[in-house]
Motif scaffolding. Structure first.
Motif, mmCIF file in Angstrom:
data_model
loop_
_atom_site.group_PDB
_atom_site.id
_atom_site.type_symbol
_atom_site.label_atom_id
_atom_site.label_comp_id
_atom_site.label_asym_id
_atom_site.label_seq_id
_atom_site.Cartn_x
_atom_site.Cartn_y
_atom_site.Cartn_z
ATOM 1 N N VAL A 39 -25.161 -32.797 113.408
ATOM 2 C CA VAL A 39 -25.302 -34.001 114.236
ATOM 3 C C VAL A 39 -25.206 -35.203 113.320
ATOM 4 C CG1 VAL A 39 -26.797 -35.316 115.768
ATOM 5 C CG2 VAL A 39 -26.746 -32.820 115.933
ATOM 6 N N CYS A 40 -24.113 -35.932 113.424
ATOM 7 C CA CYS A 40 -23.874 -37.080 112.539
ATOM 8 C C CYS A 40 -24.679 -38.283 113.024
ATOM 9 C CB CYS A 40 -22.384 -37.409 112.521
ATOM 10 S SG CYS A 40 -21.975 -38.866 111.530
ATOM 11 N N LEU A 41 -25.539 -38.810 112.149
ATOM 12 C CA LEU A 41 -26.345 -39.982 112.480
ATOM 13 C C LEU A 41 -26.110 -41.040 111.405
ATOM 14 C CD1 LEU A 41 -28.393 -41.172 114.444
ATOM 15 C CD2 LEU A 41 -30.208 -40.206 113.054
ATOM 16 N N PRO A 42 -25.003 -41.770 111.484
ATOM 17 C CA PRO A 42 -24.674 -42.747 110.445
ATOM 18 C C PRO A 42 -25.561 -43.979 110.539
ATOM 19 C CG PRO A 42 -23.108 -42.901 112.240
ATOM 20 C CD PRO A 42 -24.016 -41.742 112.567
ATOM 21 N N PHE A 43 -25.629 -44.719 109.425
ATOM 22 C CA PHE A 43 -26.391 -45.959 109.405
ATOM 23 C C PHE A 43 -25.559 -47.085 109.993
ATOM 24 C CE2 PHE A 43 -27.221 -49.874 106.775
ATOM 25 C CZ PHE A 43 -28.286 -50.304 107.537
ATOM 26 N N VAL A 44 -26.034 -47.627 111.104
ATOM 27 C CA VAL A 44 -25.415 -48.796 111.735
ATOM 28 C C VAL A 44 -26.528 -49.808 111.970
ATOM 29 C CG1 VAL A 44 -24.094 -49.680 113.683
ATOM 30 C CG2 VAL A 44 -23.694 -47.336 112.864
ATOM 31 N N PRO A 45 -26.532 -50.935 111.269
ATOM 32 C CA PRO A 45 -27.636 -51.898 111.397
ATOM 33 C C PRO A 45 -27.804 -52.395 112.827
ATOM 34 C CG PRO A 45 -26.222 -52.437 109.519
ATOM 35 C CD PRO A 45 -25.506 -51.383 110.309
ATOM 36 N N ALA A 46 -29.049 -52.578 113.229
ATOM 37 C CA ALA A 46 -29.337 -53.132 114.552
ATOM 38 C C ALA A 46 -28.911 -54.593 114.596
ATOM 39 C CB ALA A 46 -30.829 -53.010 114.847
ATOM 40 N N THR A 47 -28.350 -54.997 115.720
ATOM 41 C CA THR A 47 -27.957 -56.396 115.889
ATOM 42 C C THR A 47 -29.188 -57.237 116.249
ATOM 43 O OG1 THR A 47 -27.515 -56.184 118.260
ATOM 44 C CG2 THR A 47 -25.715 -55.624 116.742
ATOM 45 N N ALA A 48 -29.039 -58.542 116.114
ATOM 46 C CA ALA A 48 -30.138 -59.440 116.466
ATOM 47 C C ALA A 48 -30.502 -59.289 117.941
ATOM 48 C CB ALA A 48 -29.749 -60.886 116.153
ATOM 49 N N ALA A 49 -29.488 -59.102 118.792
ATOM 50 C CA ALA A 49 -29.742 -58.932 120.227
ATOM 51 C C ALA A 49 -30.501 -57.638 120.497
ATOM 52 C CB ALA A 49 -28.423 -58.945 120.996
ATOM 53 N N GLN A 50 -30.147 -56.571 119.797
ATOM 54 C CA GLN A 50 -30.856 -55.305 119.977
ATOM 55 C C GLN A 50 -32.320 -55.435 119.587
ATOM 56 O OE1 GLN A 50 -28.387 -52.776 117.591
ATOM 57 N NE2 GLN A 50 -27.213 -52.015 119.333
ATOM 58 N N ILE A 51 -32.579 -56.118 118.490
ATOM 59 C CA ILE A 51 -33.960 -56.307 118.044
ATOM 60 C C ILE A 51 -34.756 -57.077 119.087
ATOM 61 C CG2 ILE A 51 -35.418 -57.380 116.286
ATOM 62 C CD1 ILE A 51 -33.171 -56.857 114.278
ATOM 63 N N GLN A 52 -34.171 -58.140 119.621
ATOM 64 C CA GLN A 52 -34.862 -58.926 120.641
ATOM 65 C C GLN A 52 -35.100 -58.114 121.908
ATOM 66 O OE1 GLN A 52 -36.314 -61.904 120.202
ATOM 67 N NE2 GLN A 52 -35.678 -61.583 118.079
ATOM 68 N N ASN A 53 -34.148 -57.265 122.262
ATOM 69 C CA ASN A 53 -34.314 -56.423 123.454
ATOM 70 C C ASN A 53 -35.417 -55.387 123.251
ATOM 71 O OD1 ASN A 53 -32.316 -57.775 124.886
ATOM 72 N ND2 ASN A 53 -30.699 -56.379 124.235
ATOM 73 N N VAL A 54 -35.501 -54.838 122.050
ATOM 74 C CA VAL A 54 -36.581 -53.893 121.740
ATOM 75 C C VAL A 54 -37.929 -54.592 121.831
ATOM 76 C CG1 VAL A 54 -37.637 -52.499 119.916
ATOM 77 C CG2 VAL A 54 -35.176 -52.343 120.335
ATOM 78 N N LEU A 55 -38.023 -55.776 121.243
ATOM 79 C CA LEU A 55 -39.279 -56.525 121.287
ATOM 80 C C LEU A 55 -39.662 -56.880 122.723
ATOM 81 C CD1 LEU A 55 -38.851 -58.921 118.216
ATOM 82 C CD2 LEU A 55 -40.183 -56.799 118.352
ATOM 83 N N LYS A 56 -38.670 -57.147 123.551
ATOM 84 C CA LYS A 56 -38.946 -57.441 124.962
ATOM 85 C C LYS A 56 -39.579 -56.233 125.645
ATOM 86 C CE LYS A 56 -36.656 -59.031 129.197
ATOM 87 N NZ LYS A 56 -35.356 -59.462 129.802
ATOM 88 N N MET A 57 -39.100 -55.032 125.304
ATOM 89 C CA MET A 57 -39.653 -53.808 125.878
ATOM 90 C C MET A 57 -41.039 -53.480 125.331
ATOM 91 S SD MET A 57 -37.606 -52.793 128.133
ATOM 92 C CE MET A 57 -35.906 -52.665 128.676
ATOM 93 N N LEU A 58 -41.425 -54.132 124.250
ATOM 94 C CA LEU A 58 -42.738 -53.902 123.650
ATOM 95 C C LEU A 58 -43.778 -54.926 124.097
ATOM 96 C CD1 LEU A 58 -41.662 -53.014 119.993
ATOM 97 C CD2 LEU A 58 -42.617 -51.443 121.694
ATOM 98 N N GLU A 59 -43.372 -55.874 124.931
ATOM 99 C CA GLU A 59 -44.317 -56.880 125.403
ATOM 100 C C GLU A 59 -45.457 -56.216 126.188
ATOM 101 O OE1 GLU A 59 -42.126 -59.716 127.665
ATOM 102 O OE2 GLU A 59 -41.146 -60.605 125.910
ATOM 103 N N ASN A 60 -46.664 -56.696 125.933
ATOM 104 C CA ASN A 60 -47.881 -56.168 126.571
ATOM 105 C C ASN A 60 -48.199 -54.736 126.149
ATOM 106 O OD1 ASN A 60 -48.160 -58.593 128.118
ATOM 107 N ND2 ASN A 60 -46.652 -57.799 129.573
ATOM 108 N N ARG A 61 -47.549 -54.270 125.094
ATOM 109 C CA ARG A 61 -47.853 -52.952 124.541
ATOM 110 C C ARG A 61 -48.692 -53.115 123.279
ATOM 111 N NH1 ARG A 61 -47.228 -48.366 127.167
ATOM 112 N NH2 ARG A 61 -46.826 -47.301 125.174
ATOM 113 N N SER A 62 -49.421 -52.075 122.923
ATOM 114 C CA SER A 62 -50.223 -52.096 121.700
ATOM 115 C C SER A 62 -50.226 -50.690 121.108
ATOM 116 C CB SER A 62 -51.661 -52.539 122.012
ATOM 117 O OG SER A 62 -52.274 -51.643 122.932
ATOM 118 N N GLY A 63 -50.938 -50.533 120.015
ATOM 119 C CA GLY A 63 -51.005 -49.229 119.378
ATOM 120 C C GLY A 63 -49.949 -49.054 118.313
ATOM 121 N N SER A 64 -49.846 -47.848 117.802
ATOM 122 C CA SER A 64 -48.921 -47.561 116.708
ATOM 123 C C SER A 64 -47.491 -47.459 117.220
ATOM 124 C CB SER A 64 -49.329 -46.253 116.022
ATOM 125 O OG SER A 64 -49.366 -45.203 116.973
ATOM 126 N N LEU A 65 -46.554 -47.726 116.305
ATOM 127 C CA LEU A 65 -45.128 -47.696 116.643
ATOM 128 C C LEU A 65 -44.366 -46.957 115.561
ATOM 129 C CD1 LEU A 65 -42.817 -50.392 118.043
ATOM 130 C CD2 LEU A 65 -42.287 -49.488 115.775
#
Length: 203
Positions: A39-65
């Motif tokens: 299973v090939c899992l190459p390194f592809v850097p996350a884009t700025a938009a992807q990071i912001q979308n991930v953070l949006k999904m983490l709103e009101n969440r807590s605990g370990s990540l």
């Protein structure tokens, strides 16, 4: 005398070329090896938009990540800046060392940890928030692994590719920046696990 000088220079050049090739091999191997896996899992850097979308999904969440396949650490570092105790697992040692440097440079090294490890050999049972940058070939097996290991209050955030069987509870972004969030408490397995059986009373 002239011959010995040429011989000396020849040895220096040979040593220099050999050392350069060894160094290139040491640096390139961790990046090339994933392409040779089943299973090939190459390194592809996350884009700025992807990071912001991930953070949006983490709103009101807590605990370990945890970020599975954390690459250069940008998701882990962004989450740490939002107050999460964030951990990254990555097989490429160069990327792990670079991630640790970036976390130190950005002042969040105390809230982050990075491990050199194969994701299939790690248990994610104690994490409440899971971020995955996967490829289609690995998603069915990873879906099964996470469903077996995670608690019912966990949220899994998939980037670039969704899980094949789960139905996302939240979706944001477009194209390669799309992010899918899955809450395990909504799955039938978790509902069954948390079901309370009340004894019957005779009337």
């Amino acid at each position: 005398e002239g011959g010995s000088r040429r011989s000396g220079w020849g040895l220096l050049v040979t040593a220099g070329v050999g050392g350069t090739l060894v160094a290139l091999y040491a640096v390139a191997t961790p990046f090339v090896t994933p392409a040779l896996r089943k299973v090939c899992l190459p390194f592809v850097p996350a884009t700025a938009a992807q990071i912001q979308n991930v953070l949006k999904m983490l709103e009101n969440r807590s605990g370990s990540l945890v970020d599975i396949g954390s690459g250069d650490g940008r998701i882990v570092i962004a989450a740490a800046k939002k107050g999460f105790q964030a951990v990254g697992y990555e097989l490429n040692p160069w990327l792990v060392w670079y991630s640790r440097y970036r976390a130190w440079r950005d002042g969040v090294h105390q809230n982050t940890k990075f491990y050199i490890s194969d994701l299939w050999k790690v248990s994610f049972s104690h994490y409440r928030n899971v971020v995955v940058f996967g490829v289609p070939q690995m998603m069915p097996q990873l879906e099964k692994k996470l469903e077996e290991e995670l608690e019912c209050n966990a949220r899994i955030i998939a980037c670039r590719f969704p899980f094949p069987c789960w139905i996302p509870d939240h979706t944001t972004g477009e194209g390669i920046d799309t992010v899918w969030a899955y809450d395990l408490k909504r799955s039938r397995a978790c509902e069954t696990k948390s079901l309370e059986i009340t004894p019957k009373t005779e009337s």
